[in-house]
Structure formats: C-alpha cells, structure tokens
Design a protein around this motif. Sequence first.
Motif, PDB file in Angstrom:
ATOM      1  N   THR A 109     -70.966 -89.100 -51.095  1.00  0.00           N
ATOM      2  CA  THR A 109     -70.302 -89.178 -52.395  1.00  0.00           C
ATOM      3  C   THR A 109     -70.863 -90.305 -53.242  1.00  0.00           C
ATOM      4  OG1 THR A 109     -68.569 -90.571 -51.431  1.00  0.00           O
ATOM      5  CG2 THR A 109     -68.134 -88.190 -51.527  1.00  0.00           C
ATOM      6  N   GLU A 110     -70.649 -90.203 -54.540  1.00  0.00           N
ATOM      7  CA  GLU A 110     -71.125 -91.217 -55.485  1.00  0.00           C
ATOM      8  C   GLU A 110     -69.959 -92.066 -55.980  1.00  0.00           C
ATOM      9  OE1 GLU A 110     -74.340 -91.582 -56.915  1.00  0.00           O
ATOM     10  OE2 GLU A 110     -75.061 -90.162 -55.405  1.00  0.00           O
ATOM     11  N   LYS A 111     -70.194 -93.362 -56.093  1.00  0.00           N
ATOM     12  CA  LYS A 111     -69.203 -94.277 -56.644  1.00  0.00           C
ATOM     13  C   LYS A 111     -69.075 -94.042 -58.156  1.00  0.00           C
ATOM     14  CE  LYS A 111     -68.199 -99.172 -57.216  1.00  0.00           C
ATOM     15  NZ  LYS A 111     -68.605-100.543 -56.962  1.00  0.00           N
ATOM     16  N   VAL A 112     -67.843 -94.153 -58.659  1.00  0.00           N
ATOM     17  CA  VAL A 112     -67.567 -93.967 -60.087  1.00  0.00           C
ATOM     18  C   VAL A 112     -66.909 -95.248 -60.601  1.00  0.00           C
ATOM     19  CG1 VAL A 112     -66.226 -92.613 -61.742  1.00  0.00           C
ATOM     20  CG2 VAL A 112     -67.329 -91.472 -59.821  1.00  0.00           C
ATOM     21  N   SER A 113     -67.369 -95.740 -61.730  1.00  0.00           N
ATOM     22  CA  SER A 113     -66.826 -96.997 -62.268  1.00  0.00           C
ATOM     23  C   SER A 113     -65.484 -96.747 -62.967  1.00  0.00           C
ATOM     24  CB  SER A 113     -67.817 -97.633 -63.243  1.00  0.00           C
ATOM     25  OG  SER A 113     -67.902 -96.849 -64.408  1.00  0.00           O
ATOM     26  N   PRO A 114     -64.641 -97.772 -63.082  1.00  0.00           N
ATOM     27  CA  PRO A 114     -63.322 -97.603 -63.703  1.00  0.00           C
ATOM     28  C   PRO A 114     -63.381 -97.033 -65.118  1.00  0.00           C
ATOM     29  CG  PRO A 114     -63.498 -99.774 -62.688  1.00  0.00           C
ATOM     30  CD  PRO A 114     -64.855 -99.133 -62.597  1.00  0.00           C
ATOM     31  N   ASN A 115     -64.390 -97.420 -65.903  1.00  0.00           N
ATOM     32  CA  ASN A 115     -64.444 -96.943 -67.289  1.00  0.00           C
ATOM     33  C   ASN A 115     -64.845 -95.471 -67.404  1.00  0.00           C
ATOM     34  OD1 ASN A 115     -67.090 -97.430 -66.557  1.00  0.00           O
ATOM     35  ND2 ASN A 115     -67.682 -98.234 -68.553  1.00  0.00           N
ATOM     36  N   GLU A 116     -65.260 -94.838 -66.313  1.00  0.00           N
ATOM     37  CA  GLU A 116     -65.575 -93.402 -66.325  1.00  0.00           C
ATOM     38  C   GLU A 116     -64.340 -92.542 -66.066  1.00  0.00           C
ATOM     39  OE1 GLU A 116     -69.314 -92.085 -64.267  1.00  0.00           O
ATOM     40  OE2 GLU A 116     -69.282 -94.182 -63.594  1.00  0.00           O
ATOM     41  N   ILE A 117     -63.259 -93.152 -65.592  1.00  0.00           N
ATOM     42  CA  ILE A 117     -62.052 -92.414 -65.223  1.00  0.00           C
ATOM     43  C   ILE A 117     -61.145 -92.283 -66.444  1.00  0.00           C
ATOM     44  CG2 ILE A 117     -60.023 -92.376 -63.723  1.00  0.00           C
ATOM     45  CD1 ILE A 117     -61.695 -94.144 -61.742  1.00  0.00           C
ATOM     46  N   ASP A 118     -60.808 -91.053 -66.811  1.00  0.00           N
ATOM     47  CA  ASP A 118     -59.970 -90.802 -67.980  1.00  0.00           C
ATOM     48  C   ASP A 118     -58.480 -90.840 -67.646  1.00  0.00           C
ATOM     49  OD1 ASP A 118     -62.246 -90.209 -69.664  1.00  0.00           O
ATOM     50  OD2 ASP A 118     -62.396 -88.323 -68.543  1.00  0.00           O
ATOM     51  N   ILE A 134     -43.224 -99.146 -56.366  1.00  0.00           N
ATOM     52  CA  ILE A 134     -43.446 -99.797 -55.081  1.00  0.00           C
ATOM     53  C   ILE A 134     -44.434 -98.906 -54.346  1.00  0.00           C
ATOM     54  CG2 ILE A 134     -42.440-100.449 -52.866  1.00  0.00           C
ATOM     55  CD1 ILE A 134     -39.824-101.003 -54.330  1.00  0.00           C
ATOM     56  N   GLY A 135     -45.556 -99.496 -53.970  1.00  0.00           N
ATOM     57  CA  GLY A 135     -46.580 -98.752 -53.255  1.00  0.00           C
ATOM     58  C   GLY A 135     -46.375 -98.859 -51.755  1.00  0.00           C
ATOM     59  N   TYR A 136     -47.455 -98.701 -51.045  1.00  0.00           N
ATOM     60  CA  TYR A 136     -47.391 -98.680 -49.589  1.00  0.00           C
ATOM     61  C   TYR A 136     -47.597-100.053 -48.958  1.00  0.00           C
ATOM     62  CZ  TYR A 136     -47.074 -93.731 -50.115  1.00  0.00           C
ATOM     63  OH  TYR A 136     -46.620 -92.494 -50.467  1.00  0.00           O
ATOM     64  N   GLY A 137     -47.771-101.073 -49.785  1.00  0.00           N
ATOM     65  CA  GLY A 137     -47.812-102.430 -49.268  1.00  0.00           C
ATOM     66  C   GLY A 137     -49.184-103.068 -49.173  1.00  0.00           C
ATOM     67  N   GLY A 138     -50.241-102.318 -49.421  1.00  0.00           N
ATOM     68  CA  GLY A 138     -51.584-102.892 -49.317  1.00  0.00           C
ATOM     69  C   GLY A 138     -52.050-103.580 -50.581  1.00  0.00           C
ATOM     70  N   GLY A 139     -51.481-103.217 -51.731  1.00  0.00           N
ATOM     71  CA  GLY A 139     -51.868-103.824 -52.996  1.00  0.00           C
ATOM     72  C   GLY A 139     -53.170-103.309 -53.584  1.00  0.00           C
ATOM     73  N   TYR A 140     -53.740-102.262 -52.991  1.00  0.00           N
ATOM     74  CA  TYR A 140     -55.033-101.741 -53.459  1.00  0.00           C
ATOM     75  C   TYR A 140     -54.972-101.300 -54.924  1.00  0.00           C
ATOM     76  CZ  TYR A 140     -56.564-101.636 -48.578  1.00  0.00           C
ATOM     77  OH  TYR A 140     -56.914-101.985 -47.300  1.00  0.00           O
ATOM     78  N   PHE A 141     -53.973-100.489 -55.268  1.00  0.00           N
ATOM     79  CA  PHE A 141     -53.876 -99.995 -56.640  1.00  0.00           C
ATOM     80  C   PHE A 141     -53.524-101.109 -57.608  1.00  0.00           C
ATOM     81  CE2 PHE A 141     -54.306 -95.829 -54.920  1.00  0.00           C
ATOM     82  CZ  PHE A 141     -54.812 -95.077 -55.973  1.00  0.00           C
ATOM     83  N   ASP A 142     -52.651-102.020 -57.202  1.00  0.00           N
ATOM     84  CA  ASP A 142     -52.305-103.137 -58.086  1.00  0.00           C
ATOM     85  C   ASP A 142     -53.554-103.915 -58.480  1.00  0.00           C
ATOM     86  OD1 ASP A 142     -49.525-102.624 -58.080  1.00  0.00           O
ATOM     87  OD2 ASP A 142     -49.327-103.615 -56.142  1.00  0.00           O
ATOM     88  N   ARG A 143     -54.420-104.183 -57.518  1.00  0.00           N
ATOM     89  CA  ARG A 143     -55.654-104.909 -57.813  1.00  0.00           C
ATOM     90  C   ARG A 143     -56.589-104.065 -58.688  1.00  0.00           C
ATOM     91  NH1 ARG A 143     -54.188-107.125 -53.120  1.00  0.00           N
ATOM     92  NH2 ARG A 143     -55.036-105.605 -51.698  1.00  0.00           N
ATOM     93  N   TYR A 144     -56.709-102.771 -58.387  1.00  0.00           N
ATOM     94  CA  TYR A 144     -57.632-101.920 -59.143  1.00  0.00           C
ATOM     95  C   TYR A 144     -57.168-101.767 -60.597  1.00  0.00           C
ATOM     96  CZ  TYR A 144     -61.134 -98.333 -59.960  1.00  0.00           C
ATOM     97  OH  TYR A 144     -62.218 -97.636 -60.437  1.00  0.00           O
ATOM     98  N   LEU A 145     -55.862-101.652 -60.801  1.00  0.00           N
ATOM     99  CA  LEU A 145     -55.340-101.436 -62.158  1.00  0.00           C
ATOM    100  C   LEU A 145     -55.638-102.592 -63.104  1.00  0.00           C
ATOM    101  CD1 LEU A 145     -51.955 -99.646 -61.407  1.00  0.00           C
ATOM    102  CD2 LEU A 145     -53.998 -98.646 -62.465  1.00  0.00           C
ATOM    103  N   THR A 146     -55.953-103.762 -62.574  1.00  0.00           N
ATOM    104  CA  THR A 146     -56.310-104.891 -63.449  1.00  0.00           C
ATOM    105  C   THR A 146     -57.655-104.650 -64.142  1.00  0.00           C
ATOM    106  OG1 THR A 146     -57.405-106.160 -61.701  1.00  0.00           O
ATOM    107  CG2 THR A 146     -55.038-106.552 -62.027  1.00  0.00           C
ATOM    108  N   GLN A 147     -58.486-103.766 -63.579  1.00  0.00           N
ATOM    109  CA  GLN A 147     -59.793-103.478 -64.183  1.00  0.00           C
ATOM    110  C   GLN A 147     -59.867-102.074 -64.783  1.00  0.00           C
ATOM    111  OE1 GLN A 147     -62.799-103.753 -61.125  1.00  0.00           O
ATOM    112  NE2 GLN A 147     -61.596-102.542 -59.686  1.00  0.00           N
ATOM    113  N   TYR A 148     -58.745-101.352 -64.765  1.00  0.00           N
ATOM    114  CA  TYR A 148     -58.702 -99.985 -65.289  1.00  0.00           C
ATOM    115  C   TYR A 148     -57.815 -99.978 -66.529  1.00  0.00           C
ATOM    116  CZ  TYR A 148     -57.642 -95.051 -65.737  1.00  0.00           C
ATOM    117  OH  TYR A 148     -57.487 -93.793 -66.239  1.00  0.00           O
ATOM    118  N   HIS A 149     -58.301 -99.374 -67.628  1.00  0.00           N
ATOM    119  CA  HIS A 149     -57.558 -99.471 -68.884  1.00  0.00           C
ATOM    120  C   HIS A 149     -57.323 -98.133 -69.580  1.00  0.00           C
ATOM    121  CE1 HIS A 149     -57.941-103.734 -68.301  1.00  0.00           C
ATOM    122  NE2 HIS A 149     -59.253-103.602 -68.190  1.00  0.00           N
ATOM    123  N   ASN A 150     -57.457 -97.022 -68.876  1.00  0.00           N
ATOM    124  CA  ASN A 150     -57.178 -95.719 -69.478  1.00  0.00           C
ATOM    125  C   ASN A 150     -55.800 -95.227 -69.048  1.00  0.00           C
ATOM    126  OD1 ASN A 150     -59.538 -95.470 -71.028  1.00  0.00           O
ATOM    127  ND2 ASN A 150     -60.706 -94.765 -69.270  1.00  0.00           N
TER     128      ASN A 150
END
Length: 185
Positions: A109-118, A134-150
């Motif tokens: 698979t190919e990596k996709v950057s945050p600005n490519e996601i609509d 409240i997520g599953y406790g890992g904080g993965y999405f919380d961290r990712y959402l700081t760099q995602y703006h769509n």
Amino acid sequence: MDKNNFRTLIKKKLAEMDEATYFKYSAAIHKQLFTLKIWEEANTIAVTISNEREVNTTAIIEKAWKAKKRIVVPKCDPSTKTMEFREITSFDQLERVFFGLLEPKVQETEKVSPNEIDLMIVPGICYDRRGFRIGYGGGYFDRYLTQYHNHTLSIAFSCQIVESVPSERHDIPVTTIITEHGAVN
C-alpha cells in the motif's frame, strides 16, 4: 464518570445488541451517510476497518470503491503511538495486527498525506452532542487530528451517544455524528 467507566458501559450496551439489530442500524447509518454532500464531494475517504460491534464499515468501503473514491485506512505504530493512512484497493491488502485489528500491509500500500484526505470517519466508543468522543485509549486519532484540517464525522449507534464526555483543551471534536436516527450535531 471517567473515560474508562464510559468505555465499559458502552461496550456492554454494544455487546447486548443482537445481530439483526446491528445490521439493520448499520444499514440505516450507511443510507444517511451516502446522502451527505461531504460524502458526495469527497474523493479520498479515511475510515477504519470495523471491529466487533462498531458500525459496519465494509459497505462504506465497497460503496466508495464503486464510486471510484480512494479509501485510506490507518496503520498504527504502537512504539510511537502514531499512525499514518495508507490507500487500499482490496480487502486482501489488510492483515491482522495487535488487538485483532485489520490494518494495511505496508509493502502493498501507499502512504497518503493528511492534506490528501477529504473526509475522515473518526472512530470512537462514545460521543456527546458537541462532537467530543472517547476513543479506545491509544490517542492515535487525537494526535493525527492535530495535523488534519478537512471534514470529520463519526458513525455511531444511538446507544453510544451520552450527555457529556470528559474533554480536555486539546481534544478536537468531530463536525457531525450520524446514528441510525439521523445526524446528532
């Protein structure tokens, strides 16, 4: 209630949902999602592969592929608690990883950057009407959402909506939550 109490309560409610209700409510959520303008306009959609009693995402992925949309799914790195999104064009490009989750095979698979996601469909265990989750406790999405703006939205069963979830200053709410009864916020 603290986050762990919410997780326990909602997981119990979800576990009690019978199979017929699960598929009926998932289909109702899909139907509403597919009528949204942000769904129609999105070319690249980020979504997790549903696990256990999460709203079924298989039909969402298949509908997107039929509409010639790109589907990207998260690949987590437990050592750094970070994730990236990778494009999949087939369910065969997935593998079972920690906690039995399905994630993309890096070599296929190919990596996709945050600005490519609509549009990002953000997972969670429970939500309030303000869009906090409240997520599953890992904080993965919380961290990712700081760099995602769509656009962000979540899909959830109505039993996952609570009056208020504990939130902190750095938490980023989703814009919309869709349940089997319609949009919540």
